[in-house]
Design a protein around this motif. Sequence first.
Motif, PDB file in Angstrom:
ATOM      1  N   LYS A   7      34.723 -13.497  18.845  1.00 43.21           N
ATOM      2  CA  LYS A   7      34.968 -14.764  18.173  1.00 43.21           C
ATOM      3  C   LYS A   7      34.042 -15.860  18.688  1.00 43.21           C
ATOM      4  CE  LYS A   7      37.276 -18.151  16.133  1.00 43.21           C
ATOM      5  NZ  LYS A   7      36.517 -18.851  15.162  1.00 43.21           N
ATOM      6  N   ILE A   8      33.815 -15.913  19.994  1.00 42.52           N
ATOM      7  CA  ILE A   8      32.981 -16.985  20.553  1.00 42.52           C
ATOM      8  C   ILE A   8      31.492 -16.626  20.553  1.00 42.52           C
ATOM      9  CG2 ILE A   8      34.877 -17.920  21.921  1.00 42.52           C
ATOM     10  CD1 ILE A   8      33.504 -16.699  24.437  1.00 42.52           C
ATOM     11  N   GLY A   9      31.167 -15.426  20.104  1.00 40.00           N
ATOM     12  CA  GLY A   9      29.752 -15.050  19.980  1.00 40.00           C
ATOM     13  C   GLY A   9      29.050 -14.776  21.291  1.00 40.00           C
ATOM     14  N   VAL A  10      29.790 -14.283  22.265  1.00 36.13           N
ATOM     15  CA  VAL A  10      29.219 -13.953  23.572  1.00 36.13           C
ATOM     16  C   VAL A  10      29.522 -12.481  23.833  1.00 36.13           C
ATOM     17  CG1 VAL A  10      29.353 -14.412  26.065  1.00 36.13           C
ATOM     18  CG2 VAL A  10      29.534 -16.306  24.428  1.00 36.13           C
ATOM     19  N   PRO A  11      28.522 -11.706  24.247  1.00 39.79           N
ATOM     20  CA  PRO A  11      28.805 -10.288  24.513  1.00 39.79           C
ATOM     21  C   PRO A  11      29.698 -10.097  25.740  1.00 39.79           C
ATOM     22  CG  PRO A  11      26.526 -10.816  25.071  1.00 39.79           C
ATOM     23  CD  PRO A  11      27.109 -12.039  24.445  1.00 39.79           C
ATOM     24  N   LEU A  12      30.581  -9.124  25.630  1.00 36.98           N
ATOM     25  CA  LEU A  12      31.417  -8.718  26.756  1.00 36.98           C
ATOM     26  C   LEU A  12      31.109  -7.251  27.028  1.00 36.98           C
ATOM     27  CD1 LEU A  12      33.679  -9.191  28.838  1.00 36.98           C
ATOM     28  CD2 LEU A  12      35.320  -8.528  27.055  1.00 36.98           C
ATOM     29  N   TYR A  13      30.566  -7.001  28.189  1.00 34.33           N
ATOM     30  CA  TYR A  13      30.192  -5.643  28.558  1.00 34.33           C
ATOM     31  C   TYR A  13      31.291  -5.038  29.425  1.00 34.33           C
ATOM     32  CZ  TYR A  13      25.592  -7.117  26.993  1.00 34.33           C
ATOM     33  OH  TYR A  13      24.549  -7.586  26.246  1.00 34.33           O
ATOM     34  N   ARG A  14      31.621  -3.798  29.136  1.00 34.95           N
ATOM     35  CA  ARG A  14      32.616  -3.070  29.925  1.00 34.95           C
ATOM     36  C   ARG A  14      31.898  -1.943  30.659  1.00 34.95           C
ATOM     37  NH1 ARG A  14      37.487  -4.414  29.616  1.00 34.95           N
ATOM     38  NH2 ARG A  14      38.127  -5.938  28.080  1.00 34.95           N
ATOM     39  N   ILE A  15      32.077  -1.922  31.953  1.00 30.62           N
ATOM     40  CA  ILE A  15      31.413  -0.927  32.783  1.00 30.62           C
ATOM     41  C   ILE A  15      32.476  -0.112  33.504  1.00 30.62           C
ATOM     42  CG2 ILE A  15      29.864  -0.576  34.739  1.00 30.62           C
ATOM     43  CD1 ILE A  15      28.349  -3.004  33.863  1.00 30.62           C
ATOM     44  N   PRO A  16      32.470   1.200  33.276  1.00 32.24           N
ATOM     45  CA  PRO A  16      33.439   2.025  34.001  1.00 32.24           C
ATOM     46  C   PRO A  16      33.077   2.091  35.488  1.00 32.24           C
ATOM     47  CG  PRO A  16      31.975   3.393  32.680  1.00 32.24           C
ATOM     48  CD  PRO A  16      31.626   1.966  32.377  1.00 32.24           C
ATOM     49  N   VAL A  17      34.092   2.271  36.305  1.00 31.15           N
ATOM     50  CA  VAL A  17      33.861   2.380  37.744  1.00 31.15           C
ATOM     51  C   VAL A  17      33.253   3.747  38.025  1.00 31.15           C
ATOM     52  CG1 VAL A  17      34.932   2.404  40.022  1.00 31.15           C
ATOM     53  CG2 VAL A  17      35.711   0.783  38.302  1.00 31.15           C
ATOM     54  N   GLU A  18      31.933   3.773  37.962  1.00 27.16           N
ATOM     55  CA  GLU A  18      31.131   4.958  38.292  1.00 27.16           C
ATOM     56  C   GLU A  18      29.888   4.446  39.000  1.00 27.16           C
ATOM     57  OE1 GLU A  18      30.440   7.767  35.091  1.00 27.16           O
ATOM     58  OE2 GLU A  18      32.253   7.052  34.074  1.00 27.16           O
ATOM     59  N   PRO A  19      29.970   4.271  40.315  1.00 29.92           N
ATOM     60  CA  PRO A  19      28.886   3.647  41.069  1.00 29.92           C
ATOM     61  C   PRO A  19      27.494   4.211  40.796  1.00 29.92           C
ATOM     62  CG  PRO A  19      30.787   3.924  42.477  1.00 29.92           C
ATOM     63  CD  PRO A  19      31.100   4.626  41.182  1.00 29.92           C
ATOM     64  N   LYS A  20      27.395   5.498  40.481  1.00 31.36           N
ATOM     65  CA  LYS A  20      26.077   6.096  40.220  1.00 31.36           C
ATOM     66  C   LYS A  20      25.432   5.499  38.971  1.00 31.36           C
ATOM     67  CE  LYS A  20      27.417  10.472  42.271  1.00 31.36           C
ATOM     68  NZ  LYS A  20      27.816  11.848  42.018  1.00 31.36           N
ATOM     69  N   LEU A  21      26.252   4.968  38.054  1.00 36.60           N
ATOM     70  CA  LEU A  21      25.734   4.432  36.793  1.00 36.60           C
ATOM     71  C   LEU A  21      25.556   2.921  36.805  1.00 36.60           C
ATOM     72  CD1 LEU A  21      27.860   6.554  34.284  1.00 36.60           C
ATOM     73  CD2 LEU A  21      25.537   6.995  35.104  1.00 36.60           C
ATOM     74  N   TYR A  22      25.949   2.244  37.879  1.00 41.32           N
ATOM     75  CA  TYR A  22      25.912   0.781  37.904  1.00 41.32           C
ATOM     76  C   TYR A  22      24.523   0.221  37.604  1.00 41.32           C
ATOM     77  CZ  TYR A  22      30.612   0.491  40.019  1.00 41.32           C
ATOM     78  OH  TYR A  22      31.957   0.561  40.279  1.00 41.32           O
ATOM     79  N   LYS A  23      23.508   0.715  38.317  1.00 40.48           N
ATOM     80  CA  LYS A  23      22.158   0.159  38.133  1.00 40.48           C
ATOM     81  C   LYS A  23      21.670   0.346  36.703  1.00 40.48           C
ATOM     82  CE  LYS A  23      20.370   0.107  42.771  1.00 40.48           C
ATOM     83  NZ  LYS A  23      19.329   0.462  43.713  1.00 40.48           N
ATOM     84  N   THR A  24      21.913   1.518  36.149  1.00 41.24           N
ATOM     85  CA  THR A  24      21.483   1.792  34.774  1.00 41.24           C
ATOM     86  C   THR A  24      22.175   0.853  33.801  1.00 41.24           C
ATOM     87  OG1 THR A  24      21.133   4.112  35.327  1.00 41.24           O
ATOM     88  CG2 THR A  24      21.343   3.573  32.990  1.00 41.24           C
ATOM     89  N   ARG A  25      23.493   0.716  33.913  1.00 38.74           N
ATOM     90  CA  ARG A  25      24.252  -0.153  33.004  1.00 38.74           C
ATOM     91  C   ARG A  25      23.844  -1.617  33.174  1.00 38.74           C
ATOM     92  NH1 ARG A  25      25.889  -0.323  29.059  1.00 38.74           N
ATOM     93  NH2 ARG A  25      27.976  -1.123  29.204  1.00 38.74           N
ATOM     94  N   ILE A  26      23.651  -2.043  34.412  1.00 39.25           N
ATOM     95  CA  ILE A  26      23.258  -3.426  34.669  1.00 39.25           C
ATOM     96  C   ILE A  26      21.884  -3.695  34.070  1.00 39.25           C
ATOM     97  CG2 ILE A  26      22.562  -5.027  36.504  1.00 39.25           C
ATOM     98  CD1 ILE A  26      24.904  -3.751  38.173  1.00 39.25           C
ATOM     99  N   ASN A  27      20.965  -2.778  34.231  1.00 40.08           N
ATOM    100  CA  ASN A  27      19.630  -2.969  33.647  1.00 40.08           C
ATOM    101  C   ASN A  27      19.694  -3.034  32.121  1.00 40.08           C
ATOM    102  OD1 ASN A  27      18.322  -3.103  36.127  1.00 40.08           O
ATOM    103  ND2 ASN A  27      17.986  -0.895  36.209  1.00 40.08           N
ATOM    104  N   GLU A  28      20.564  -2.245  31.513  1.00 34.47           N
ATOM    105  CA  GLU A  28      20.741  -2.311  30.051  1.00 34.47           C
ATOM    106  C   GLU A  28      21.273  -3.676  29.633  1.00 34.47           C
ATOM    107  OE1 GLU A  28      23.432   0.935  29.313  1.00 34.47           O
ATOM    108  OE2 GLU A  28      21.846   2.472  29.451  1.00 34.47           O
TER     109      GLU A  28
END
Length: 155
Positions: free
Chosen positions: A128-149
């Motif tokens: 509604k407010i036009g701001v993306p909300l990203y959901r990241i599962p707790v999987e530390p090995k994937l944090y850097k990849t998801r954050i870079n995306e």
Amino acid sequence: MIFLAVVAVSILCILLPVLRRRKFVKDYPYEKKMLLTGTEYRFYKILKESCDRYHLLICPKVRMEDFLYVTDRRNLNQYRGYIKSRHIDFILCDRDLYMLAGVELDDTSHNTSAAEKTDAFKNNVFKKIGVPLYRIPVEPKLYKTRINEIIKDLI
């Protein structure tokens, strides 16, 4: 002698409220705790590395009422009730504190029906407010990849 009495009364007038306040504060049943859980803090450190490179600011645990305005004035209390006690794990901002995105770190506690409803509410509010909300599962090995995306999407 009168001078000493005036000084003593003045000191008492200053100290009594301070002493009363100190006792009152002492009776509060609070202790400080860490702002972030261990899981959130480990994620935050990785997020901060990437955000620092692009001069993005991270605001942790921001209460939804602090960045949302209720437009329905007739039902203000109802809609305010939905946001006053909920927070977003991390808000990413530019240097001027303009909100760019929200980030939710989703652990197993998000698997309950109540949490799923809250997550859906948050997702819909961000749409509604036009701001993306990203959901990241707790999987530390994937944090850097998801954050870079996420950062690639925002830049």
